[in-house]
Scaffold this active site. Structure first.
Site, PDB file in Angstrom:
ATOM      1  N   ALA A 178       0.847  -1.241   0.157  1.00  0.00           N
ATOM      2  CA  ALA A 178      -0.187  -0.283  -0.107  1.00  0.00           C
ATOM      3  C   ALA A 178       0.964   1.715   0.398  1.00  0.00           C
ATOM      4  O   ALA A 178       0.757   2.629  -0.305  1.00  0.00           O
ATOM      5  CB  ALA A 178      -1.176   0.037   1.397  1.00  0.00           C
ATOM      6  N   GLY A 179       2.141   1.899   0.656  1.00  0.00           N
ATOM      7  CA  GLY A 179       2.555   2.654   0.926  1.00  0.00           C
ATOM      8  C   GLY A 179       3.144   3.418  -0.819  1.00  0.00           C
ATOM      9  O   GLY A 179       3.193   2.361  -1.868  1.00  0.00           O
ATOM     10  N   PRO A 180       2.739   4.767  -0.461  1.00  0.00           N
ATOM     11  CA  PRO A 180       2.853   5.518   0.541  1.00  0.00           C
ATOM     12  C   PRO A 180       1.202   5.883   0.985  1.00  0.00           C
ATOM     13  O   PRO A 180       1.273   6.323   1.256  1.00  0.00           O
ATOM     14  CB  PRO A 180       3.623   6.438   0.083  1.00  0.00           C
ATOM     15  CG  PRO A 180       3.104   6.438  -2.006  1.00  0.00           C
ATOM     16  CD  PRO A 180       3.525   5.356  -1.750  1.00  0.00           C
ATOM     17  N   LYS A 204      -3.469   5.129  -3.537  1.00  0.00           N
ATOM     18  CA  LYS A 204      -4.611   4.531  -3.871  1.00  0.00           C
ATOM     19  C   LYS A 204      -5.452   3.474  -2.993  1.00  0.00           C
ATOM     20  O   LYS A 204      -6.756   3.016  -3.155  1.00  0.00           O
ATOM     21  CB  LYS A 204      -3.624   3.012  -4.636  1.00  0.00           C
ATOM     22  CG  LYS A 204      -4.064   3.533  -6.065  1.00  0.00           C
ATOM     23  CD  LYS A 204      -3.355   2.110  -7.218  1.00  0.00           C
ATOM     24  CE  LYS A 204      -2.201   3.027  -8.516  1.00  0.00           C
ATOM     25  NZ  LYS A 204      -0.205   3.358  -7.431  1.00  0.00           N
ATOM     26  N   GLU A 229       1.792  -3.344   4.014  1.00  0.00           N
ATOM     27  CA  GLU A 229       3.041  -2.716   3.398  1.00  0.00           C
ATOM     28  C   GLU A 229       3.852  -3.502   4.584  1.00  0.00           C
ATOM     29  O   GLU A 229       4.290  -3.352   5.573  1.00  0.00           O
ATOM     30  CB  GLU A 229       2.943  -0.989   3.910  1.00  0.00           C
ATOM     31  CG  GLU A 229       3.720   0.024   3.403  1.00  0.00           C
ATOM     32  CD  GLU A 229       4.635  -0.530   2.238  1.00  0.00           C
ATOM     33  OE1 GLU A 229       4.616  -0.478   1.725  1.00  0.00           O
ATOM     34  OE2 GLU A 229       6.538  -0.927   2.474  1.00  0.00           O
ATOM     35  N   ASP A 257       4.180  -8.140   5.139  1.00  0.00           N
ATOM     36  CA  ASP A 257       4.470  -8.740   4.104  1.00  0.00           C
ATOM     37  C   ASP A 257       3.757  -9.339   2.881  1.00  0.00           C
ATOM     38  O   ASP A 257       3.153 -10.419   3.422  1.00  0.00           O
ATOM     39  CB  ASP A 257       5.946  -9.584   3.945  1.00  0.00           C
ATOM     40  CG  ASP A 257       6.667 -10.385   2.389  1.00  0.00           C
ATOM     41  OD1 ASP A 257       5.812 -10.696   1.829  1.00  0.00           O
ATOM     42  OD2 ASP A 257       7.680 -10.653   3.236  1.00  0.00           O
ATOM     43  N   ASP A 315      -0.348  -3.502  -6.230  1.00  0.00           N
ATOM     44  CA  ASP A 315       0.652  -2.336  -6.668  1.00  0.00           C
ATOM     45  C   ASP A 315       1.626  -3.012  -6.513  1.00  0.00           C
ATOM     46  O   ASP A 315       2.380  -2.475  -6.123  1.00  0.00           O
ATOM     47  CB  ASP A 315      -0.175  -0.863  -6.141  1.00  0.00           C
ATOM     48  CG  ASP A 315       0.241   0.208  -7.151  1.00  0.00           C
ATOM     49  OD1 ASP A 315       1.033  -0.306  -8.284  1.00  0.00           O
ATOM     50  OD2 ASP A 315       0.143   1.191  -6.069  1.00  0.00           O
ATOM     51  N   CYS A 327       3.464   0.444 -12.162  1.00  0.00           N
ATOM     52  CA  CYS A 327       3.537   1.991 -12.727  1.00  0.00           C
ATOM     53  C   CYS A 327       4.778   1.724 -13.816  1.00  0.00           C
ATOM     54  O   CYS A 327       5.956   2.456 -13.941  1.00  0.00           O
ATOM     55  CB  CYS A 327       3.241   2.851 -12.191  1.00  0.00           C
ATOM     56  SG  CYS A 327       5.322   2.815 -11.340  1.00  0.00           S
TER      57      CYS A 327
HETATM   58  C1  LIG Z   1       4.348   0.680  -6.104  1.00  0.00           C
HETATM   59  S1  LIG Z   1       5.004   0.985  -4.941  1.00  0.00           S
HETATM   60  C2  LIG Z   1       2.571   0.405  -4.353  1.00  0.00           C
HETATM   61  C3  LIG Z   1       2.016   2.445  -4.112  1.00  0.00           C
HETATM   62  C4  LIG Z   1       0.443   2.797  -3.505  1.00  0.00           C
HETATM   63  N1  LIG Z   1      -0.561   1.368  -4.028  1.00  0.00           N
HETATM   64  C5  LIG Z   1       0.871   4.183  -3.695  1.00  0.00           C
HETATM   65  O1  LIG Z   1      -0.736   4.119  -4.378  1.00  0.00           O
HETATM   66  O2  LIG Z   1       0.354   4.539  -2.584  1.00  0.00           O
HETATM   67  C6  LIG Z   1       4.517  -0.927  -4.089  1.00  0.00           C
HETATM   68  C7  LIG Z   1       4.549  -0.327  -2.440  1.00  0.00           C
HETATM   69  O3  LIG Z   1       4.910  -2.160  -2.253  1.00  0.00           O
HETATM   70  C8  LIG Z   1       5.726  -2.235  -1.161  1.00  0.00           C
HETATM   71  N2  LIG Z   1       6.321  -3.473  -1.093  1.00  0.00           N
HETATM   72  C9  LIG Z   1       7.394  -4.415  -1.811  1.00  0.00           C
HETATM   73  N3  LIG Z   1       7.724  -5.455  -1.265  1.00  0.00           N
HETATM   74  C10 LIG Z   1       6.487  -5.530  -0.903  1.00  0.00           C
HETATM   75  C11 LIG Z   1       5.952  -7.002   0.028  1.00  0.00           C
HETATM   76  N4  LIG Z   1       6.867  -7.712  -0.311  1.00  0.00           N
HETATM   77  N5  LIG Z   1       4.961  -6.577   0.883  1.00  0.00           N
HETATM   78  C12 LIG Z   1       4.464  -5.599   0.864  1.00  0.00           C
HETATM   79  N6  LIG Z   1       4.503  -4.235   0.165  1.00  0.00           N
HETATM   80  C13 LIG Z   1       6.093  -4.460  -0.023  1.00  0.00           C
HETATM   81  C14 LIG Z   1       6.850  -1.122  -1.363  1.00  0.00           C
HETATM   82  O4  LIG Z   1       7.723  -1.230  -0.419  1.00  0.00           O
HETATM   83  C15 LIG Z   1       6.407   0.036  -1.798  1.00  0.00           C
HETATM   84  O5  LIG Z   1       5.475   0.954  -1.117  1.00  0.00           O
END
Ligand SMILES: C[S@@+](CC[C@H](N)C(=O)[O-])C[C@H]1O[C@@H](n2cnc3c(N)ncnc32)[C@H](O)[C@@H]1O
Length: 494
Positions: free
Chosen positions: A305-307, A310, A329, A355, A373, A426
């Site tokens: 979800a980060g940041p 969405k 996240e 995770d 995402d 993206c």
């Molecule tokens: C493309 S960004 C998401 C953007 C977000 N949906 C938004 O609209 O703001 C991908 C996110 O996935 C997180 N991420 C990476 N590996 C992950 C994991 N194993 N489990 C959960 N989140 C993870 C990253 O830290 C990052 O914040």
């Protein structure tokens, strides 16, 4: 050399208006701030869009000086490949990779002033030479002087014509003039081809990547309407926003600081690319089937979800439908950002640090809608991240694509029968988009790939053009004015 060029939106500087010692000092302070930012990007992996505003604030640079520094940094980073091709022809045979990196960055910044902004050549050369002398030494400053004088001997069009003649291969020429690494050009060409787009669009796509996007706001449904948000924009920023092209939640700004809007401060609205809005809206609009017990939807999941952009949009829609959203996240500092983005939705959104790969096993068949995402190369968002194209490497792909597969696999376990998973990147890189979906679905009989174009039509009330044959959706900056978001909608069979 008096015309402003594509990719350069900087203010006129250094000529054509009165310049006194105070103005010159301010201009020097702006150039120093730009040089410091470029150095931080090169040496500490800083992000220009975070490092520069901080530095401008600390040094009290505002107005046209801040705008000048911003254009210097963004333009230099974006067009680095183009300037390198030109600089390489001005160094008297000395390869660029043998130059001191700070000297090379300052030469790029000088070249941008000469060729990409409307700074008179003599001012750009002398100011850059001063910076090189102060930061690197006198010897390097003589060299910088000679190189930048050679750059200024021709205007941009003449340089581009020379590059066309000297670089016969189309891909290599486009990589140079449109300033993209060759591997990125190859990847984007393959993605356009796979989407059945004509080959000539590659140049348009690369050019769009070099054009700074308009700031787009999202009005989070149920929290603020686009009309109310537009009213605030008029009241606070003194300009009228324009509706987005398709997303009913989108409002485009002509300028001004979105952070000064009350709705943004209160997290009722946010800054969000229209493509990001569209994919979240499409997930919310996709057709789910009743589960075995036929109950109403109650739980949605944003797996990465980060940041939180969405999550905030999905969370707002979830709240309207009396559904709960779990925003998951892995990175604690990014989970904090999700909490900020969803601050107005405390009742309906929970943020959890964990995770996403483990959720499917821990909570099988629990969620009605799941957004993945996925972390990706970000090659679809090059417009807004000027340094990222140089930072990313093809060697990043294997790690990312295996993580993407695992996250999508986990989402397909976490979704209930009849529920829908949206796989989003993206990036239009085929290894991260259709290849991941196809790999994960191979041998699975329990998933139906939905026509994501239909969900987009339901979400927007209109047909978004240029979406090809489906079933997945690939948006493009040069066609849709959005980031190059990819969306696949996958429904677990009931
Ligand atoms: C493309 S960004 C998401 C953007 C977000 N949906 C938004 O609209 O703001 C991908 C996110 O996935 C997180 N991420 C990476 N590996 C992950 C994991 N194993 N489990 C959960 N989140 C993870 C990253 O830290 C990052 O914040």
């Amino acid at each position: 050399m008096s015309e402003q060029r594509p990719g350069s939106r900087g203010p006129r500087r250094g000529g054509g208006r009165p310049t006194g010692p105070r103005r010159r000092e301010a201009a020097d302070a702006a150039r120093t701030a730009a040089a410091d930012t470029l150095e931080a990007v090169a040496t500490s992996d800083a992000y220009a869009n975070l490092a520069l505003p901080k530095l401008l604030r600390e040094r009290g640079l505002t107005g046209r000086d801040a705008a000048f520094a911003t254009e210097l940094v963004y333009g230099t980073l974006r067009l680095r490949g183009r300037y390198d091709a030109i600089l390489a022809r001005c160094t008297n045979g000395r390869p660029l990779d043998q130059l001191d990196p700070p000297v090379l960055d300052l030469l790029r910044m000088g070249a941008h002033q000469i060729l990409g902004m409307r700074v008179p050549s003599h001012a750009a050369v002398s100011q850059t030479v001063n910076l090189v002398r102060a930061r690197v030494g006198t010897g390097a400053s003589g060299f910088a002087n000679a190189v930048l004088r050679a750059v200024g001997r021709q205007d941009l069009d003449t340089w581009l014509a020379q590059l066309r003649e000297e670089i016969p291969d189309d891909g290599a020429y486009l990589a140079a003039v449109e300033s993209h690494p060759a591997w990125v050009v190859r990847a984007l060409r393959s993605s356009l081809r796979a989407a059945d787009r004509p080959g000539a669009e590659l140049a348009e796509l690369l050019e769009a990547d070099n054009t700074p996007p308009a700031v787009t706001l999202v009005a989070r449904p149920g929290l603020v309407s686009t009309e109310e948000l537009a009213e605030q924009v008029t009241q606070t920023l003194g300009e009228r926003g324009t509706p987005g092209s398709w997303a009913p939640t989108a409002l485009r700004l002509a300028g001004g600081d979105p952070a000064s809007l009350p709705a943004v401060r209160d997290a009722l609205a946010g800054v969000q690319d229209e493509g990001s809005q569209l994919v979240a809206l499409a997930l919310a609009a996709a057709e789910t089937l009743p589960g075995p017990d036929g109950e109403q939807e109650s739980r949605w999941l944003d797996l990465c979800a980060g940041p939180g952009g969405k999550s905030a949009l999905l969370g707002a829609i979830a709240a309207e439908r009396e559904v709960h959203l779990l925003a998951n996240e892995v990175a604690p500092h990014r989970a904090r950002l999700v909490r900020q983005s969803t601050a107005a939705l405390r009742e309906s959104v929970d943020v959890r640090t964990g995770d996403g790969r483990e959720v499917g096993e821990a909570e099988p068949g629990v969620y009605d809608r799941v957004l993945v995402d996925a972390p990706c190369t970000g090659l679809g968002a090059l417009r807004r991240r000027p340094e990222s194209r140089w930072r990313r490497q093809p060697s990043d792909l294997p790690g990312l694509t295996s993580l993407q597969r695992e996250l999508l696999g986990s989402a397909l376990e976490a979704v209930r029968p009849g529920g829908v998973v949206a796989y989003v990147t993206c990036s239009p890189h085929l290894a991260e988009t259709s290849a991941v979906v196809e790999d994960v679905l191979r041998g699975r009989e329990d998933v139906t790939r939905l026509d994501a174009r239909e969900a987009l039509t339901v979400a927007t009330g209109t047909e978004v053009p240029d979406l090809g044959e489906g079933p997945d959706v690939q948006l493009w900056p040069h066609l849709h004015g959005t980031d190059a978001m990819f969306l696949a909608l996958l429904r677990k069979n009931a």
